[in-house]
Design a protein around this motif. Structure first.
Motif, PDB file in Angstrom:
ATOM      1  N   ARG A  71       0.829  -1.206   0.000  1.00  0.00           N
ATOM      2  CA  ARG A  71       0.000   0.000   0.000  1.00  0.00           C
ATOM      3  C   ARG A  71       0.870   1.266   0.000  1.00  0.00           C
ATOM      4  O   ARG A  71       0.493   2.281  -0.575  1.00  0.00           O
ATOM      5  CB  ARG A  71      -0.931   0.039   1.225  1.00  0.00           C
ATOM      6  CG  ARG A  71      -1.881  -1.132   1.360  1.00  0.00           C
ATOM      7  CD  ARG A  71      -2.505  -1.590   0.042  1.00  0.00           C
ATOM      8  NE  ARG A  71      -3.233  -0.527  -0.654  1.00  0.00           N
ATOM      9  CZ  ARG A  71      -3.308  -0.424  -1.987  1.00  0.00           C
ATOM     10  NH1 ARG A  71      -2.680  -1.285  -2.775  1.00  0.00           N
ATOM     11  NH2 ARG A  71      -3.991   0.557  -2.529  1.00  0.00           N
ATOM     12  N   ILE A  72       2.024   1.219   0.634  1.00  0.00           N
ATOM     13  CA  ILE A  72       2.888   2.413   0.715  1.00  0.00           C
ATOM     14  C   ILE A  72       3.600   2.645  -0.609  1.00  0.00           C
ATOM     15  O   ILE A  72       3.685   3.773  -1.105  1.00  0.00           O
ATOM     16  CB  ILE A  72       3.924   2.258   1.849  1.00  0.00           C
ATOM     17  CG1 ILE A  72       3.236   1.941   3.187  1.00  0.00           C
ATOM     18  CG2 ILE A  72       4.791   3.519   1.972  1.00  0.00           C
ATOM     19  CD1 ILE A  72       2.266   2.979   3.666  1.00  0.00           C
ATOM     20  N   VAL A  73       4.148   1.577  -1.166  1.00  0.00           N
ATOM     21  CA  VAL A  73       4.834   1.676  -2.468  1.00  0.00           C
ATOM     22  C   VAL A  73       4.291   0.580  -3.385  1.00  0.00           C
ATOM     23  O   VAL A  73       4.916  -0.452  -3.610  1.00  0.00           O
ATOM     24  CB  VAL A  73       6.372   1.562  -2.326  1.00  0.00           C
ATOM     25  CG1 VAL A  73       6.966   2.882  -1.898  1.00  0.00           C
ATOM     26  CG2 VAL A  73       6.786   0.477  -1.339  1.00  0.00           C
ATOM     27  N   PRO A  74       3.086   0.827  -3.932  1.00  0.00           N
ATOM     28  CA  PRO A  74       2.461  -0.190  -4.788  1.00  0.00           C
ATOM     29  C   PRO A  74       3.298  -0.437  -6.049  1.00  0.00           C
ATOM     30  O   PRO A  74       3.950   0.482  -6.556  1.00  0.00           O
ATOM     31  CB  PRO A  74       1.103   0.427  -5.133  1.00  0.00           C
ATOM     32  CG  PRO A  74       1.229   1.887  -4.857  1.00  0.00           C
ATOM     33  CD  PRO A  74       2.280   2.045  -3.812  1.00  0.00           C
TER      34      PRO A  74
END
Lengths: 556, 219
Positions: free
Chosen positions: B59-62
């Motif tokens: 979710r932070i770095v898809p």
């Protein structure tokens, strides 16, 4: 790949030759029972410079560093992640209303200290800052005269072959810089455009990386990894300038040597240092001890060395050891350009304006600041967009794709010295069983007004240069100073103008800790200039027999 | 410009420069080790923590589903837990490893309470809502048990996850960064100038030109 972090290199009569793969240079060694003239704790801009100048003056010197003795050509990868090995990564606790980030740009654990990864910005103080209380109405006066410092600035600039402009736009006249200024990259040209639009002067930043060959140093190749260590030796760090000179003059350097305590005797004099090296604690006898661990490790060591005679730590009769920690503001304004900027090329700060260091009209705050162009690499930039701008998920990866069009200006600003900003000892201990440092920081109203002024000015400047979608990075700080301030009164300072403890005549402090105020420029040039002056003063004191006996309390 | 991920530097592969004068031996060694990291390798985090961590970093770095070898962000975070820390911690947070364990447990507890399932089992929109609340400091006290969610997010998740992602060559390709540059460095410093060993940006309608130029960065 490199064994420097685990294997002692400076031993057996030799130290690493920083200019050759696998190379060595001879090193004089002292026995621990030898009472050397100077034991110096720390080998960065303060301790490394002083070790060189004292050894060249004929004193016996052993300099200790907790960090590794690198050979940049073989030990430094061209990689942002790997090179964090240059930082002080032992735990510290940060608190206060505005806790400061530690461990990266403002720390260093290497022979050569943080000069191994500093941004090389080499600026002189504005002369009035040495008497800011008297002349400008804030902070504290230094017990130093700017005209004397002007000479030492010149010495350091020549020793490091600073690359800078022919004529400098601000302050009293100074000689032209020894080496030509570096070519400006696009990010620096944006700074220039912005200043031109505002009517402010700008110049190429005087930098400690050579623009032409210098001894074993090749000219800078504009890799842009300066703040992660220079793998070509173009950077004129203490590691490749002062320390080779120190070795040649007979100093010994002990790498991977963590000093945990300064011993004092019943007469109240320092007798040497306890240090941890090669798996055990050892003791080096010394006639004088110099603490040069920068503004966190220096007060930490003085406080950890408390005895029944000095229950509040060494050199602390004023109660000011660890107080007046003073950082500098490092706020930024960032934006987008239609042009490709690619700010990762070249030293990160190739252009500077010191306009607001020298022009005080219209300010609603005390102090000054400069701003410089920037060149963050991807890890730093990702951390900035996520941490300061609050982006994550698809918004973050999309914004990161505009990296090559991103541009920014960052300030170095003069925060006010405040007694409540401190370095103290925490209950928690490190792997040596030593108490770790607790660092407490809060901005005062003046700091906040200066932040606002600088952000507004940089915003106007970037807009004037044609950048769009501007946003502010509000929380960053840089540099550490002030926790063992110098002064002319033992009641309100820790050391005198010679960096000598008021309380213990054979104890000295030589790093950014001695700054009573910080000015609006990066401190490294001033730290090195003070070290050169201190070496000259020590030689003069020795000549007249005052080195081990303070015959006259100067200024009191 | 778009606020979605694009193929801005078509065909650019920073690894094509591996054997050029932009990479010295020690750089090759460091990057090779990073590329050899087992994406499922974890020895610090427990299996339960690992499942939550993997879902969180996504979710932070898809990453695009089409990416055949995704950046092993979670494994890089696990590796960080076993090395030196950052050199400081905010006083309101426990040490690095403990902060992560408690933070992941809190995310799992939030998912359990809101949806009756584990964090990695709920939908991405639900995951995002939990992350957003944590980032804004709106975590439920019962779940977070004294760990401040906002500080956990800004001082642990951001530095450890985002910096891991952008330490990887695949991320460098995505943003058109030149990558390692020792000893060769750069020559062309001015606006809109590009050395032949730098990534070429695809200008609208010029994608094929950029692709051709990017094919040559390793020569």
């Amino acid at each position: 790949m490199s064994d420097a972090e685990t294997t002692i290199r400076a031993t057996g009569g030799r130290a690493p030759d920083v200019f050759r793969l696998g190379g060595w240079v001879p090193m004089r060694e002292y026995r621990e029972a030898d009472e050397v003239d100077f034991a110096i704790v720390g080998t960065g801009g303060g301790g490394g410079t002083l070790a060189c100048r004292l050894a060249e003056a004929g004193f016996s010197v052993v300099a200790f560093d907790a960090g590794a003795y690198w050979r940049p050509l073989e030990d430094f990868a061209s990689d942002e992640h790997h090179q964090s090995k240059l930082y002080w990564t032992d735990e510290r606790i940060s608190d206060g209303e505005n806790p400061i980030q530690l461990g990266s740009n403002n720390s260093g654990k290497s022979v050569g200290g943080s000069t191994v990864h500093f941004a090389m910005v080499s600026l002189r103080f504005r002369p009035e800052w040495f008497k800011s209380r008297t002349l400008l109405g804030y902070g504290a006066d230094w017990p130093l005269d700017w005209r004397e410092m002007w000479g030492y600035y010149g010495e350091v600039e020549n020793a490091l072959k600073i690359a800078g402009p022919v004529s400098y736009p601000w302050g009293p006249k100074r000689p032209r810089y020894p080496y030509r200024a570096h070519e400006m990259n696009a990010a620096a040209r944006v700074l220039a455009r912005g200043c031109d639009a505002q009517g402010y002067r700008w110049t190429e930043t005087p930098l400690a990386t050579v623009s032409a060959p210098r001894g074993e140093s090749p000219p800078c190749v504009y890799r842009g990894f300066c703040t992660l260590g220079c793998s070509t030796n173009a950077k004129q760090s203490a590691l490749v300038t002062w320390l080779p000179r120190a070795l040649a003059a007979g100093a010994e350097i002990r790498d991977l040597a963590m000093v945990g305590r300064i011993e004092t005797n019943e007469a109240g004099r320092a007798t040497g240092v306890q240090y941890h090296r090669d798996g055990r604690w050892r003791f080096q006898k010394a006639r004088n001890v110099v603490v040069a661990g920068y503004a966190i490790e220096t007060p930490r060591l003085l406080l950890m060395s408390a005895t029944t005679r000095f229950p509040d730590g060494l050199g602390n009769s004023s109660g000011l050891v660890g107080k007046y920690l003073t950082v500098q503001g490092n706020q930024a304004v960032w934006g987008q350009c239609e042009d490709e900027i690619r700010s990762y090329k070249g030293p990160p700060s190739l252009a500077v304006t010191e306009h607001f260091n020298y022009h005080d009209e219209g300010k609603d705050f005390h102090g000054g600041y400069c701003w410089m162009s920037q060149g963050p690499l991807p890890m730093l930039w990702g951390g900035t967009l996520a941490g300061d701008r609050g982006l994550w998920g698809e918004a973050l990866v999309a914004e990161m794709q505009r990296y090559n069009h991103s541009v920014g200006l960052k300030v170095v600003s003069e925060y006010m010295p405040q007694e409540r900003n401190t370095v103290t000892l925490a209950d928690e201990t490190d792997r040596y069983g030593l108490p770790i440092a607790r660092v407490t920081y809060s901005w005062c109203d003046n700091d906040k007004r200066m932040n606002r002024h600088a952000l507004d000015q940089m915003r106007m400047s970037l807009a004037g240069a044609g950048a769009t979608e501007l946003w502010e990075q509000e929380n960053d700080t840089c540099h550490l100073n002030g926790t063992a301030r110098m002064g002319s009164d033992p009641a309100t300072s820790v050391v005198d103008s010679d960096c000598r403890s008021w309380d213990i005549p054979n104890l000295w402090v030589c790093d950014g800790s001695v700054f009573p105020t910080v000015g609006g420029v990066n401190p490294s040039l001033t730290i090195q200039a003070i070290a050169c002056r201190t070496a000259d003063r020590i030689a003069a004191l020795a000549k007249r027999g005052d080195l081990e006996r303070r015959s006259v309390l100067t200024g009191s | 410009m778009s606020n979605e991920r694009q193929d801005l530097y078509p065909g650019y592969d920073v690894l094509a420069k591996r054997d050029t004068p932009s990479w010295n031996e020690q750089t090759r060694e460091v990057i090779d080790a990073r590329l050899a990291l087992d994406p499922e390798g974890h020895s610090f985090f427990t299996d339960a923590e690992w499942a939550t961590l993997k879902a969180l970093v996504d979710r932070i770095v898809p990453q695009p589903a089409s990416r055949t070898a995704p950046i092993p962000v979670a494994a890089m975070v696990d590796e960080k837990m076993r090395g030196p820390g950052d050199g400081f911690r905010i006083a309101s947070l426990p040490p690095m490893g403990e902060a992560w364990r408690r933070g992941l447990a809190a995310l799992a507890a939030e998912a359990e309470e809101r949806h009756g399932r584990r964090f990695h089992e709920i939908g991405t929109a639900e995951q995002d809502a939990i992350v957003r609340d944590a980032k804004e400091g709106r975590g439920k006290e019962a779940a977070w048990a004294g760990l401040p969610p906002k500080e956990f997010f800004s001082h642990r998740v951001v530095p450890d996850v985002v910096k891991s992602y952008y330490a990887h060559p695949t991320a460098w390709n995505e943003i058109g960064w030149g990558g390692p540059a020792s000893p060769r460095g750069y020559v062309r410093m001015d606006f809109n100038r590009r050395d032949p060993w730098e990534a070429a940006e695809a200008k609208p309608g010029q994608e094929e030109k950029a692709r051709r130029e990017n094919r040559r960065v390793g020569r």
